[in-house]
Enzyme design. Structure first.
Site, PDB file in Angstrom:
ATOM      1  N   SER A 131       0.838  -1.199   0.000  1.00  0.00           N
ATOM      2  CA  SER A 131       0.000   0.000   0.000  1.00  0.00           C
ATOM      3  C   SER A 131       0.869   1.243   0.000  1.00  0.00           C
ATOM      4  CB  SER A 131      -0.853  -0.020   1.268  1.00  0.00           C
ATOM      5  OG  SER A 131      -1.447   1.236   1.461  1.00  0.00           O
ATOM      6  N   TYR A 155      -1.428  -0.927  10.782  1.00  0.00           N
ATOM      7  CA  TYR A 155      -1.710  -1.517   9.458  1.00  0.00           C
ATOM      8  C   TYR A 155      -0.554  -1.207   8.493  1.00  0.00           C
ATOM      9  CZ  TYR A 155      -3.596  -1.875   4.733  1.00  0.00           C
ATOM     10  OH  TYR A 155      -3.757  -2.169   3.399  1.00  0.00           O
ATOM     11  N   LYS A 159       2.469  -3.682   6.472  1.00  0.00           N
ATOM     12  CA  LYS A 159       2.829  -3.708   5.050  1.00  0.00           C
ATOM     13  C   LYS A 159       4.338  -3.483   4.877  1.00  0.00           C
ATOM     14  CE  LYS A 159      -1.285  -4.498   3.459  1.00  0.00           C
ATOM     15  NZ  LYS A 159      -1.585  -5.837   2.938  1.00  0.00           N
TER      16      LYS A 159
HETATM   17  P1  NAD Z   1     -10.746  -7.490   1.488  1.00  0.00           P
HETATM   18  O1  NAD Z   1     -10.923  -7.493   2.963  1.00  0.00           O
HETATM   19  O2  NAD Z   1     -11.940  -7.286   0.626  1.00  0.00           O
HETATM   20  O3  NAD Z   1     -10.048  -8.858   1.034  1.00  0.00           O
HETATM   21  C1  NAD Z   1      -9.155  -9.564   1.875  1.00  0.00           C
HETATM   22  C2  NAD Z   1      -9.556 -11.032   1.824  1.00  0.00           C
HETATM   23  O4  NAD Z   1      -8.646 -11.775   2.635  1.00  0.00           O
HETATM   24  C3  NAD Z   1     -10.956 -11.277   2.397  1.00  0.00           C
HETATM   25  O5  NAD Z   1     -11.684 -12.139   1.519  1.00  0.00           O
HETATM   26  C4  NAD Z   1     -10.692 -11.962   3.747  1.00  0.00           C
HETATM   27  O6  NAD Z   1     -11.728 -12.865   4.088  1.00  0.00           O
HETATM   28  C5  NAD Z   1      -9.364 -12.666   3.469  1.00  0.00           C
HETATM   29  N1  NAD Z   1      -8.532 -12.899   4.653  1.00  0.00           N
HETATM   30  C6  NAD Z   1      -8.168 -12.010   5.613  1.00  0.00           C
HETATM   31  N2  NAD Z   1      -7.369 -12.609   6.516  1.00  0.00           N
HETATM   32  C7  NAD Z   1      -7.209 -13.896   6.107  1.00  0.00           C
HETATM   33  C8  NAD Z   1      -6.480 -15.009   6.616  1.00  0.00           C
HETATM   34  N3  NAD Z   1      -5.777 -14.928   7.747  1.00  0.00           N
HETATM   35  N4  NAD Z   1      -6.526 -16.174   5.931  1.00  0.00           N
HETATM   36  C9  NAD Z   1      -7.246 -16.290   4.791  1.00  0.00           C
HETATM   37  N5  NAD Z   1      -7.957 -15.266   4.260  1.00  0.00           N
HETATM   38  C10 NAD Z   1      -7.935 -14.090   4.920  1.00  0.00           C
HETATM   39  O7  NAD Z   1      -9.627  -6.411   1.150  1.00  0.00           O
HETATM   40  P2  NAD Z   1      -9.187  -5.799  -0.254  1.00  0.00           P
HETATM   41  O8  NAD Z   1      -9.623  -4.397  -0.285  1.00  0.00           O
HETATM   42  O9  NAD Z   1      -9.548  -6.705  -1.354  1.00  0.00           O
HETATM   43  O10 NAD Z   1      -7.612  -5.793  -0.040  1.00  0.00           O
HETATM   44  C11 NAD Z   1      -6.794  -6.856  -0.491  1.00  0.00           C
HETATM   45  C12 NAD Z   1      -5.365  -6.579  -0.089  1.00  0.00           C
HETATM   46  O11 NAD Z   1      -4.959  -5.322  -0.625  1.00  0.00           O
HETATM   47  C13 NAD Z   1      -5.126  -6.489   1.410  1.00  0.00           C
HETATM   48  O12 NAD Z   1      -3.857  -7.055   1.681  1.00  0.00           O
HETATM   49  C14 NAD Z   1      -5.106  -4.995   1.666  1.00  0.00           C
HETATM   50  O13 NAD Z   1      -4.341  -4.687   2.807  1.00  0.00           O
HETATM   51  C15 NAD Z   1      -4.441  -4.500   0.402  1.00  0.00           C
HETATM   52  N6  NAD Z   1      -4.753  -3.098   0.091  1.00  0.00           N
HETATM   53  C16 NAD Z   1      -6.051  -2.722  -0.090  1.00  0.00           C
HETATM   54  C17 NAD Z   1      -6.334  -1.400  -0.389  1.00  0.00           C
HETATM   55  C18 NAD Z   1      -7.757  -0.936  -0.574  1.00  0.00           C
HETATM   56  O14 NAD Z   1      -7.978   0.270  -0.652  1.00  0.00           O
HETATM   57  N7  NAD Z   1      -8.752  -1.810  -0.667  1.00  0.00           N
HETATM   58  C19 NAD Z   1      -5.289  -0.464  -0.530  1.00  0.00           C
HETATM   59  C20 NAD Z   1      -3.967  -0.897  -0.365  1.00  0.00           C
HETATM   60  C21 NAD Z   1      -3.715  -2.225  -0.065  1.00  0.00           C
END
Ligand code: NAD
Ligand code: UDP
Length: 349
Positions: A131, A155, A159
Site C-alpha cells: 500500500s 496496518y 505492510k
Molecule cells: P478485502 O478485505 O476485501 O479482502 C481480503 C480477503 O482476505 C478477504 O476475503 C478476507 O476474508 C481474506 N482474509 C483475511 N485474513 C485472512 C487469513 N488470515 N486467511 C485467509 N484469508 C484471509 O480487502 P481488499 O480491499 O480486497 O484488499 C486486499 C489486499 O490489498 C489487502 O492485503 C489490503 O491490505 C491491500 N490493500 C487494499 C487497499 C484498498 O484500498 N482496498 C489499498 C492498499 C492495499
C-alpha cells in the site's frame, strides 16, 4: 499448459476482480480464503462472469499445514502452483490501532506462515498487496518507489514489515522473486455491476461512503477537513479503477514468469490527484445522484495529499491506468445501485 496460481484472499474486493482478469488471461487460480471479510457468493459471480469453475479452499493463511496440503495436492494432480498472489490481510487502519496484535498476527504472521509453506513446497514467486501507506507523510510528490518508508499506524507497519521480509526472503536465494504492488486508492467495480466492494458496517473509505449516500443508506457524506493546502482544502488522493489494479497483478505474475528475480516494489496509481469534493462532484455529475455533505474536522493521521509516480510500473510491467475518474464513478454506482446491500442483496431474496 495452464498455469496454476494460489490466490490468498481471492474472495475479497481486489482479489475477486483479479481472479476474473487471471481467468481471462488463461491462468488457473485456486482461492484460499477464511471469509473473515467476504462471502462465497462473490466466487459464484466470478464463475458466472468468467464461465470458469473456481477451486476454493476455506482456510486461514496462518495454518501452514493447510497450505502445504494444498500445494502438495496440486503437485500430485499435475497442476503445481507456480506463484502466489497474496491479498489475504486485515485492512482497516482505525481497527489496527485498537487491535495491533491481531493485525501483526494476521498480516505479518500470516505472510510468514505462507512463505514457510511455499519454501516447504519449492514455490518461489509471490505478488504481494502492499500500500502507498508505507510512505507516510510525503517528503516530495509524486511518491517514487525510493521514497523513505514512514508508516503512521499498525496496518501500515504490517505492510512495511512484510516488504522487508520479502526482500530478505529473496536475498536468501537467487531463485526467488517477489513483487510488492503498492496500491494507491482503488475504487469502482467491474463494469458488469456483478462484483464490487462490499464493506461490512460503516465504510472507512471515501468512495463506498459516497455510493452509500447516493443509494440512500446514509444521510450525508462527512468530509474530513476543508483546510488542507490543496486545490479546494479537502484531501487529495490518487484513485484508480479496481479493474486497472487487477490487471496490474496479471502483469506482475507475467513479469516474474519471464525470469525476473529478486524483490521489486512497484507503485500502482494513475499519477493524478483528485480531492474529496472533486470526486463527490464527478460522481454526482455522471450518475445524476445527489451527494449531500457536511464538513467535519480533519481525521487524525490523514495526510493532505498523495499521488503516485507510476513510471516504474510502466517500464517494468507495461502497466498503466486506463480508466478515468468518471468511469470509476459510473462502474462503482452500477455495482452499488444493483446491490444496495452488497452480496447480502441476493441472500435476502
Ligand atoms: P478485502 O478485505 O476485501 O479482502 C481480503 C480477503 O482476505 C478477504 O476475503 C478476507 O476474508 C481474506 N482474509 C483475511 N485474513 C485472512 C487469513 N488470515 N486467511 C485467509 N484469508 C484471509 O480487502 P481488499 O480491499 O480486497 O484488499 C486486499 C489486499 O490489498 C489487502 O492485503 C489490503 O491490505 C491491500 N490493500 C487494499 C487497499 C484498498 O484500498 N482496498 C489499498 C492498499 C492495499
Ligand atoms: N474522507 C472523507 N470522508 C470519509 C472518508 C474519507 O472526507 O468518510 C477523506 C479522507 O480524509 C481522505 C480521502 O477522503 O482525504 C481518502 O480517504 P480514504 O480513507 O478513502 O483513503 P486513505 O486516506 O486511506 O488514502
Amino acid at each position: 499448459m495452464t498455469k496454476s496460481l494460489l490466490v490468498t484472499g481471492g474472495a475479497g474486493y481486489i482479489g475477486s476482480h483479479t481472479l476474473l482478469e487471471l481467468l481471462k488471461a488463461g491462468y488457473k487460480p485456486v482461492v484460499f480464503d477464511n471469509f473473515s471479510n467476504s462471502c462465497a457468493e462473490v466466487l459464484s459471480r466470478v464463475e458466472e462472469l468468467s464461465g470458469c469453475a473456481i477451486d476454493v479452499i476455506e482456510g486461514d493463511i496462518r495454518d501452514k499445514s493447510a497450505l502445504v496440503r494444498l500445494f502438495e495436492a496440486r503437485r500430485l494432480a499435475n497442476e503445481p502452483v507456480e506463484a502466489v498472489v497474496h491479498f489475504a490481510a486485515l485492512k482497516a487502519v482505525g481497527e489496527s490501532v485498537e487491535k495491533p496484535t491481531e493485525y501483526y498476527d494476521n498480516n505479518v504472521g500470516g505472510t510468514l506462515s505462507l512463505l514457510k509453506a511455499m519454501d516447504t513446497c519449492g514455490i518461489r514467486k509471490l505478488v504481494f498487496s502492499s500500500s502507498a501507506t508505507v510512505y507516510g507523510e510525503p517528503l516530495r510528490l509524486p511518491y517514487t518507489e525510493d521514497h523513505p518508508f514512514a508508516p503512521t499506524n499498525p496496518y501500515g507497519h504490517t505492510k512495511a514489515m512484510v516488504e522487508q521480509i520479502l526482500k530478505d526472503w529473496c536475498h536468501a536465494s537467487d531463485e526467488r522473486s517477489a513483487v510488492a504492488l503498492r496500491y494507491f486508492n482503488p475504487i469502482g467495480a467491474h463494469p458488469s455491476g456483478r462484483i464490487g466492494e462490499a464493506p461490512q458496517g460503516r465504510p472507512n473509505n471515501l468512495f463506498p461512503f459516497i455510493t452509500q449516500v447516493a443509494v440512500g443508506k446514509r444521510d450525508k457524506l462527512s468530509v474530513f477537513g476543508d483546510d488542507y493546502e490543496t486545490v479546494d482544502g479537502t484531501g487529495v488522493r490518487d484513485y484508480l479503477h479496481v479493474v486497472d489494479l487487477a490487471i496490474g497483478h496479471v502483469l506482475a505474475v507475467a513479469y516474474m514468469a519471464s525470469g525476473n528475480r529478486g524483490f521489486q516494489g512497484i507503485n500502482l496509481g494513475t499519477g493524478r490527484g483528485t480531492s474529496v469534493l472533486e470526486l463527490a462532484r464527478t460522481f454526482e455529475r455522471v450518475t445524476g445522484r445527489p451527494v449531500p455533505y457536511e464538513i467535519l474536522p480533519r481525521r487524525p493521521g490523514d495526510i493532505a495529499q498523495a499521488w503516485a509516480d507510476p513510471t516504474v510500473a510502466a517500464a517494468l510491467l507495461g502497466w498503466r491506468a486506463n480508466r478515468d475518474i468518471e468511469e470509476m464513478c459510473i462502474d462503482g454506482w452500477r455495482w452499488q445501485s444493483q446491490n444496495p446491500d452488497g452480496y447480502q442483496s441476493v441472500v435476502k431474496k
